[in-house]
Design a protein around this motif. Structure first.
Motif, PDB file in Angstrom:
ATOM      1  N   GLY A  47      30.643  54.959  49.391  1.00 56.38           N
ATOM      2  CA  GLY A  47      29.301  54.433  49.121  1.00 56.38           C
ATOM      3  C   GLY A  47      29.039  54.026  47.689  1.00 56.38           C
ATOM      4  N   ASP A  48      29.924  54.370  46.760  1.00 56.82           N
ATOM      5  CA  ASP A  48      29.700  54.000  45.362  1.00 56.82           C
ATOM      6  C   ASP A  48      30.382  52.675  45.053  1.00 56.82           C
ATOM      7  OD1 ASP A  48      28.319  56.373  44.585  1.00 56.82           O
ATOM      8  OD2 ASP A  48      30.249  57.420  44.730  1.00 56.82           O
ATOM      9  N   PRO A  49      29.825  51.917  44.075  1.00 53.90           N
ATOM     10  CA  PRO A  49      30.495  50.669  43.684  1.00 53.90           C
ATOM     11  C   PRO A  49      31.887  50.966  43.138  1.00 53.90           C
ATOM     12  CG  PRO A  49      28.772  51.233  42.106  1.00 53.90           C
ATOM     13  CD  PRO A  49      28.622  52.179  43.265  1.00 53.90           C
ATOM     14  N   LEU A  50      32.796  50.004  43.357  1.00 53.82           N
ATOM     15  CA  LEU A  50      34.189  50.180  42.959  1.00 53.82           C
ATOM     16  C   LEU A  50      34.564  49.133  41.915  1.00 53.82           C
ATOM     17  CD1 LEU A  50      37.163  51.236  43.393  1.00 53.82           C
ATOM     18  CD2 LEU A  50      37.316  49.559  45.248  1.00 53.82           C
ATOM     19  N   GLY A  51      35.150  49.585  40.839  1.00 53.92           N
ATOM     20  CA  GLY A  51      35.692  48.671  39.832  1.00 53.92           C
ATOM     21  C   GLY A  51      37.201  48.769  39.846  1.00 53.92           C
ATOM     22  N   VAL A  52      37.860  47.612  39.768  1.00 55.36           N
ATOM     23  CA  VAL A  52      39.328  47.583  39.798  1.00 55.36           C
ATOM     24  C   VAL A  52      39.844  46.817  38.577  1.00 55.36           C
ATOM     25  CG1 VAL A  52      41.373  46.856  41.101  1.00 55.36           C
ATOM     26  CG2 VAL A  52      39.312  47.617  42.317  1.00 55.36           C
ATOM     27  N   GLY A  53      40.752  47.448  37.848  1.00 54.44           N
ATOM     28  CA  GLY A  53      41.426  46.778  36.746  1.00 54.44           C
ATOM     29  C   GLY A  53      42.847  46.440  37.162  1.00 54.44           C
ATOM     30  N   LEU A  54      43.284  45.221  36.879  1.00 51.56           N
ATOM     31  CA  LEU A  54      44.638  44.793  37.249  1.00 51.56           C
ATOM     32  C   LEU A  54      45.414  44.397  35.998  1.00 51.56           C
ATOM     33  CD1 LEU A  54      43.680  42.344  40.157  1.00 51.56           C
ATOM     34  CD2 LEU A  54      44.440  44.719  40.407  1.00 51.56           C
ATOM     35  N   ALA A  55      46.673  44.803  35.935  1.00 53.58           N
ATOM     36  CA  ALA A  55      47.540  44.394  34.826  1.00 53.58           C
ATOM     37  C   ALA A  55      48.016  42.975  35.101  1.00 53.58           C
ATOM     38  CB  ALA A  55      48.724  45.350  34.722  1.00 53.58           C
ATOM     39  N   ALA A  56      47.085  42.018  35.003  1.00 55.27           N
ATOM     40  CA  ALA A  56      47.375  40.641  35.403  1.00 55.27           C
ATOM     41  C   ALA A  56      46.279  39.718  34.892  1.00 55.27           C
ATOM     42  CB  ALA A  56      47.422  40.555  36.939  1.00 55.27           C
ATOM     43  N   LEU A  57      46.511  38.404  35.008  1.00 55.90           N
ATOM     44  CA  LEU A  57      45.424  37.448  34.797  1.00 55.90           C
ATOM     45  C   LEU A  57      44.508  37.556  36.010  1.00 55.90           C
ATOM     46  CD1 LEU A  57      47.345  34.252  33.563  1.00 55.90           C
ATOM     47  CD2 LEU A  57      46.295  36.063  32.187  1.00 55.90           C
ATOM     48  N   VAL A  58      43.207  37.663  35.752  1.00 58.25           N
ATOM     49  CA  VAL A  58      42.258  37.903  36.836  1.00 58.25           C
ATOM     50  C   VAL A  58      41.143  36.864  36.774  1.00 58.25           C
ATOM     51  CG1 VAL A  58      40.516  39.520  37.713  1.00 58.25           C
ATOM     52  CG2 VAL A  58      42.707  40.391  36.845  1.00 58.25           C
ATOM     53  N   ASP A  59      40.785  36.283  37.921  1.00 56.35           N
ATOM     54  CA  ASP A  59      39.585  35.459  38.020  1.00 56.35           C
ATOM     55  C   ASP A  59      38.440  36.390  38.384  1.00 56.35           C
ATOM     56  OD1 ASP A  59      37.455  33.876  38.861  1.00 56.35           O
ATOM     57  OD2 ASP A  59      38.783  32.277  39.570  1.00 56.35           O
ATOM     58  N   VAL A  60      37.591  36.714  37.395  1.00 60.47           N
ATOM     59  CA  VAL A  60      36.555  37.730  37.640  1.00 60.47           C
ATOM     60  C   VAL A  60      35.443  37.204  38.546  1.00 60.47           C
ATOM     61  CG1 VAL A  60      36.959  39.028  35.517  1.00 60.47           C
ATOM     62  CG2 VAL A  60      35.298  37.188  35.502  1.00 60.47           C
ATOM     63  N   GLU A  61      35.250  35.873  38.568  1.00 63.53           N
ATOM     64  CA  GLU A  61      34.191  35.315  39.428  1.00 63.53           C
ATOM     65  C   GLU A  61      34.515  35.537  40.901  1.00 63.53           C
ATOM     66  OE1 GLU A  61      31.374  34.139  38.268  1.00 63.53           O
ATOM     67  OE2 GLU A  61      32.080  34.508  36.221  1.00 63.53           O
ATOM     68  N   THR A  62      35.772  35.288  41.258  1.00 64.42           N
ATOM     69  CA  THR A  62      36.154  35.400  42.667  1.00 64.42           C
ATOM     70  C   THR A  62      36.814  36.734  42.988  1.00 64.42           C
ATOM     71  OG1 THR A  62      38.308  34.400  42.191  1.00 64.42           O
ATOM     72  CG2 THR A  62      36.541  32.902  42.846  1.00 64.42           C
ATOM     73  N   GLY A  63      37.119  37.536  41.962  1.00 64.50           N
ATOM     74  CA  GLY A  63      37.789  38.814  42.201  1.00 64.50           C
ATOM     75  C   GLY A  63      39.211  38.630  42.688  1.00 64.50           C
ATOM     76  N   THR A  64      39.896  37.668  42.073  1.00 65.15           N
ATOM     77  CA  THR A  64      41.243  37.308  42.524  1.00 65.15           C
ATOM     78  C   THR A  64      42.291  37.647  41.469  1.00 65.15           C
ATOM     79  OG1 THR A  64      40.273  35.439  43.697  1.00 65.15           O
ATOM     80  CG2 THR A  64      42.647  35.356  43.349  1.00 65.15           C
ATOM     81  N   LEU A  65      43.408  38.180  41.910  1.00 66.30           N
ATOM     82  CA  LEU A  65      44.573  38.339  41.035  1.00 66.30           C
ATOM     83  C   LEU A  65      45.237  36.972  40.936  1.00 66.30           C
ATOM     84  CD1 LEU A  65      47.347  41.080  41.504  1.00 66.30           C
ATOM     85  CD2 LEU A  65      47.873  38.758  40.825  1.00 66.30           C
ATOM     86  N   VAL A  66      45.172  36.359  39.753  1.00 67.87           N
ATOM     87  CA  VAL A  66      45.724  35.017  39.587  1.00 67.87           C
ATOM     88  C   VAL A  66      47.248  35.087  39.508  1.00 67.87           C
ATOM     89  CG1 VAL A  66      45.794  32.980  38.092  1.00 67.87           C
ATOM     90  CG2 VAL A  66      43.626  34.200  38.452  1.00 67.87           C
ATOM     91  N   TRP A  67      47.724  35.889  38.558  1.00 70.85           N
ATOM     92  CA  TRP A  67      49.164  36.070  38.406  1.00 70.85           C
ATOM     93  C   TRP A  67      49.407  37.189  37.393  1.00 70.85           C
ATOM     94  CZ3 TRP A  67      52.243  35.687  33.963  1.00 70.85           C
ATOM     95  CH2 TRP A  67      53.640  35.784  34.191  1.00 70.85           C
ATOM     96  N   GLY A  68      50.450  37.958  37.608  1.00 71.58           N
ATOM     97  CA  GLY A  68      50.846  38.958  36.627  1.00 71.58           C
ATOM     98  C   GLY A  68      52.309  39.287  36.808  1.00 71.58           C
ATOM     99  N   PRO A  69      53.064  39.417  35.697  1.00 68.07           N
ATOM    100  CA  PRO A  69      54.499  39.652  35.814  1.00 68.07           C
ATOM    101  C   PRO A  69      54.841  41.000  36.462  1.00 68.07           C
ATOM    102  CG  PRO A  69      53.782  39.860  33.522  1.00 68.07           C
ATOM    103  CD  PRO A  69      52.616  39.329  34.294  1.00 68.07           C
TER     104      PRO A  69
END
Ligand SMILES: [Zn+2]
Length: 288
Positions: A47-69
Motif C-alpha cells: 500500500g505504500d508508494p514505491l521508489g526504484v533506483g536503477l544503475a542505468a540511464l532512466v526515462d523518469v517520465e515513463t519509468g523506463t530503463l533506457v539502457w545500462g551496461p
C-alpha cells in the motif's frame, strides 16, 4: 529500492528512518528483475508508494530503463508493470541521482545547496541536486566518469582513452590492489593495507585522491557546489583518499577567493540509493 548490477537492496522508510530492509541477487532477465522488485516490495509491506533506483540511464517520465551496461534489457517498462501488480504509485530514477538526493536531504550534505554526489563504484556515478531537486539536463546529466582527464591515459571500457574513472573508481582501485597485494585482492584490501600503514597502499590512495580532485576541480568551476559528497565502495578509504584530494583543491590558483567547498564522504553508505528512491516516492505522492 536500489537495483544494481549484482544486488537489489530494499529499505522501508518511515519519517526518514530505515525501519526494515531486504535484499537479493539481481536476476538475469528484465522480466525477472521486475518480478524480483515486486516480491521484495511485498515482503516489506503493502500500500505504500514505491521508489526504484536503477544503475542505468532512466526515462523518469515513463519509468523506463533506457539502457545500462550492468542491467538486462533495453527500453524496459519498469514503473508501469509494478503499478499494475502492486496497485501503488511507482517512481523510477537513476541510482546515482537518488543517492545524491538522499545525502542532500538527510545525509552528509543536509541543508547544503547545490550538492554534487560522486559514487565511486565500478565507475563514477554522479548526481546533482540544485534547489533541492535532482538536476537532469535533457535527461541524462551526470555521466561525468567518461570525461577525459588524461588524453594519453589507458583505454576505458567505453572506448575512450583516459576517462576520469580509469584514474579513480572502485574498478581502478581493484586493479591497483591486485598489483600490490596479489591476484585475489580488491579495493577493500587496499584500504585495509593503507590503514595498517603499508606505504605502497597509502600512495595508491593518495594518487587516486589527486585524480579525484582533477575532476572535482572541473565541477567546482562549472557548478560551484557547496558540498561534494563521495560515496560508493572506494569512499571507505575516507581521508586516505579525500585528504590528498582536498590538499590539491586548496592549492588551486584562485581557490582562496572562493568559499571553501566541503569534500566529504557520504554517511548513508550502501543504503543511499534505496533511501533516495523512498524519499522521492514519498515526495511525488505528497505532490499529487
Ligand atoms: Zn570511459
Amino acid at each position: 529500492m536500489d537495483v544494481g548490477g549484482t544486488r537489489i537492496k530494499a529499505v522501508r522508510l518511515v519519517a526518514h528512518r530505515v525501519v526494515d530492509r531486504a535484499e537479493r541477487p539481481t536476476p538475469v532477465t528484465d522480466e525477472e528483475v521486475v518480478a524480483a522488485i515486486a516480491e521484495l516490495a511485498l515482503s516489506l509491506g503493502e500500500g505504500d508508494p514505491l521508489g526504484v533506483g536503477l544503475a542505468a540511464l532512466v526515462d523518469v517520465e515513463t519509468g523506463t530503463l533506457v539502457w545500462g551496461p550492468h542491467l538486462p534489457g533495453e527500453g524496459v517498462a519498469v514503473a508501469e508493470p509494478l503499478r499494475r501488480r502492486l496497485g501503488v504509485d511507482v517512481t523510477v530514477d537513476n541510482d546515482a541521482n537518488l543517492a545524491a538526493l538522499a545525502e542532500s536531504r538527510i545525509g552528509a550534505a543536509a541543508g547544503a545547496d547545490p550538492v554534487v554526489m560522486l559514487t565511486l563504484g565500478t565507475g563514477i556515478g554522479m548526481g546533482i541536486v540544485i534547489g533541492g531537486q535532482i538536476y537532469r539536463g535533457m535527461g541524462f546529466a551526470g555521466e561525468v566518469g567518461h570525461v577525459t582527464v588524461d588524453p594519453e591515459g589507458e583505454r576505458c571500457p567505453c572506448g575512450r582513452q583516459g576517462c576520469w574513472e580509469t584514474r579513480v573508481s572502485g574498478r581502478c582501485l581493484d586493479t591497483e590492489a591486485r598489483r600490490l597485494l596479489g591476484d585475489t585482492a580488491a579495493a577493500g584490501d587496499l584500504v585495509e593495507a593503507a590503514r595498517g600503514g603499508v606505504t605502497g597502499a597509502v600512495d595508491v590512495l593518495a594518487e587516486a585522491g589527486r585524480w579525484l580532485a582533477v575532476g572535482v576541480e572541473a565541477l567546482v568551476l562549472t557548478l560551484d557546489p557547496a558540498v561534494v559528497v563521495v560515496g560508493g565502495a572506494a569512499a571507505a578509504a575516507g581521508d586516505l583518499l579525500l585528504g590528498p584530494a582536498r590538499a590539491r583543491l586548496a592549492s588551486t590558483e584562485g581557490a582562496h577567493h572562493r568559499r571553501s567547498l566541503a569534500l566529504t564522504a557520504g554517511i548513508l553508505g550502501a543504503d543511499a540509493g534505496a533511501i533516495g528512491a523512498a524519499i522521492r516516492a514519498g515526495e511525488e505522492q505528497s505532490h499529487e
